[in-house]
Scaffold this active site. Structure first.
Site, mmCIF file in Angstrom:
data_model
loop_
_atom_site.group_PDB
_atom_site.id
_atom_site.type_symbol
_atom_site.label_atom_id
_atom_site.label_comp_id
_atom_site.label_asym_id
_atom_site.label_seq_id
_atom_site.Cartn_x
_atom_site.Cartn_y
_atom_site.Cartn_z
ATOM 1 N N GLU A 1 41.008 25.880 -1.917
ATOM 2 C CA GLU A 1 41.087 24.563 -2.366
ATOM 3 C C GLU A 1 42.020 24.287 -3.349
ATOM 4 O O GLU A 1 43.006 23.296 -2.978
ATOM 5 C CB GLU A 1 39.593 24.286 -3.128
ATOM 6 N N ASP B 1 31.479 17.992 -5.023
ATOM 7 C CA ASP B 1 32.218 17.879 -3.989
ATOM 8 C C ASP B 1 32.374 16.440 -3.526
ATOM 9 O O ASP B 1 33.311 15.793 -3.032
ATOM 10 C CB ASP B 1 31.433 18.600 -2.729
#
Length: 380
Positions: A64, A261
């Site tokens: 990420e 998220d």
């Protein structure tokens, strides 16, 4: 008409009266803090030609953050840092054998040792997009620095794993064209849906993959309309393919609420609006969120069910949430919408980068919002 066709990138900060000199100074300051400040940086050099981004809350490097760092670098014309991050990723995170050959291990220790042998698809899609942009901005080099070839190979693995005797599972569901939370699993993550990336993959991926990504772009826009609450605009961290929140507890927890998220969903919709302006109903999502959270920043201090019911869980990343709501302001077009969005963008503008152990995720989302709201998150 979006910037893909016009070449014009909206500078929302300037629209609401912030001087361009101040905007450029803020970007310069943020880049210095994020990449170079000895006390607050996320980026670290490793040896003579590599570098990594550290998740400061977990003391590891994640696909990420690594792929986010590459996207920031290509947007900011920071080729040396881009190449360092990419070489670290290929050296330590890329898997060359086993079930997940062709993917990147989602977490490594900062010395390069793998913490896991599984991938996280948001890393792969950001890697591929950043590599295409690097190819177009700087030109392809040799070996792993032949950026466009590397991007095409990543995307090919993402949709063809498991075919013709190849080990593993793809990162997209072939029936509904939705990206998966992890390969082979039966649900998705709304914040992984990046239709503005898929539109470009449909132009630049291998010939046999272009049609798939064009269909994925349409499927993701349609999915986001279903996954985001029709009144509150909130999406879950994990979602079923029909758009409903994940309704069961997984071995690692429950993820059907609007939590960390999920913050990225509004930001993604905002950037898609700038790049392509193709609205299937998802454009209303950030505006609904702004109305739901109301007139006080105190509203972003706890987690919520997607229907707006508050929970007892505190927000871990308040600056990240604020940043993504502010980036969602890029959908605003009418005077009323712009007035609503302006409040959130000014709140964002008046917040400094986060300090301390939890700064990694917040400051990544802050950097993207700053680039997007200043017209500097562009297609190359």
């Amino acid at each position: 008409m979006g910037a893909f066709k016009t070449g014009n990138y909206r500078n929302f900060l300037r629209e609401i009266g912030i001087p361009e000199n101040d905007i450029q100074a803020r970007i310069k300051e943020a880049v210095h803090t994020f990449f170079y400040d000895e006390n607050e940086r996320i980026y670290h050099e490793a040896g003579s030609d590599m570098g990594y981004l550290c998740d400061t809350g977990n003391n590891d490097a994640r696909t990420e953050g690594m792929s986010y760092g590459m996207m920031m670098c290509v947007q900011l014309d920071m080729k040396e840092e881009f190449d360092r991050i990419w070489k670290w990723s290929k050296t330590y995170m890329f898997m060359t054998e086993g079930e997940n050959e062709g993917y990147f291990a989602w977490s490594c220790q900062t010395d390069g040792k793998k913490n896991a042998d599984g991938p996280a698809p948001d890393g792969e899609e950001f890697y591929a997009m950043a590599l295409f942009f690097a190819s177009h901005r700087w030109g392809d080099g040799e070996g792993i620095f032949e950026y466009s070839r590397e991007a095409r190979e990543i995307l090919s693995a993402c949709i063809h794993k498991g075919e013709n005797g190849r080990k593993g599972s793809p990162m997209w569901n072939h029936d509904n064209h939705q990206i998966l939370f992890v390969p082979g699993i039966g649900f998705t993550d709304p914040s992984y849906h990046l239709p503005h990336f898929y539109e470009l993959f449909a132009l630049w991926a291998n010939e046999e993959d272009k049609k798939f990504f064009k269909e994925a772009a349409a499927a993701s826009r349609e999915y986001l309309v279903k996954a985001c609450h029709p009144e509150k605009g909130l999406s879950p961290e994990y979602g079923n393919f029909d758009g409903t929140p994940m309704d069961k507890e997984l071995p690692w927890g429950y993820f059907g609420d609007f939590f960390s998220d999920a913050y990225r969903t509004a930001a993604n919709i905002g950037l898609d609006s700038v790049w392509f302006s193709e609205d299937k109903g998802q454009r209303e999502v950030p505006l609904r969120m702004m109305k739901f959270f109301g007139t006080s920043l105190e509203a972003v201090r706890c987690a919520y069910k997607v229907d707006g019911t508050p929970t007892e869980r505190p927000v871990l990343h308040p600056l990240g949430l604020l940043s993504t709501i502010a980036q969602g302001a890029l959908v605003a077009t009418t005077p009323e919408e712009i007035e609503l969005a302006k409040k959130w963008v000014l709140w964002f503008w008046n917040q400094p980068l986060r300090k301390g152990v939890r700064r990694y995720y917040d400051n990544c989302l802050y950097m993207f919002a700053l680039l997007a709201l200043s017209g500097n998150y562009r297609i190359y």
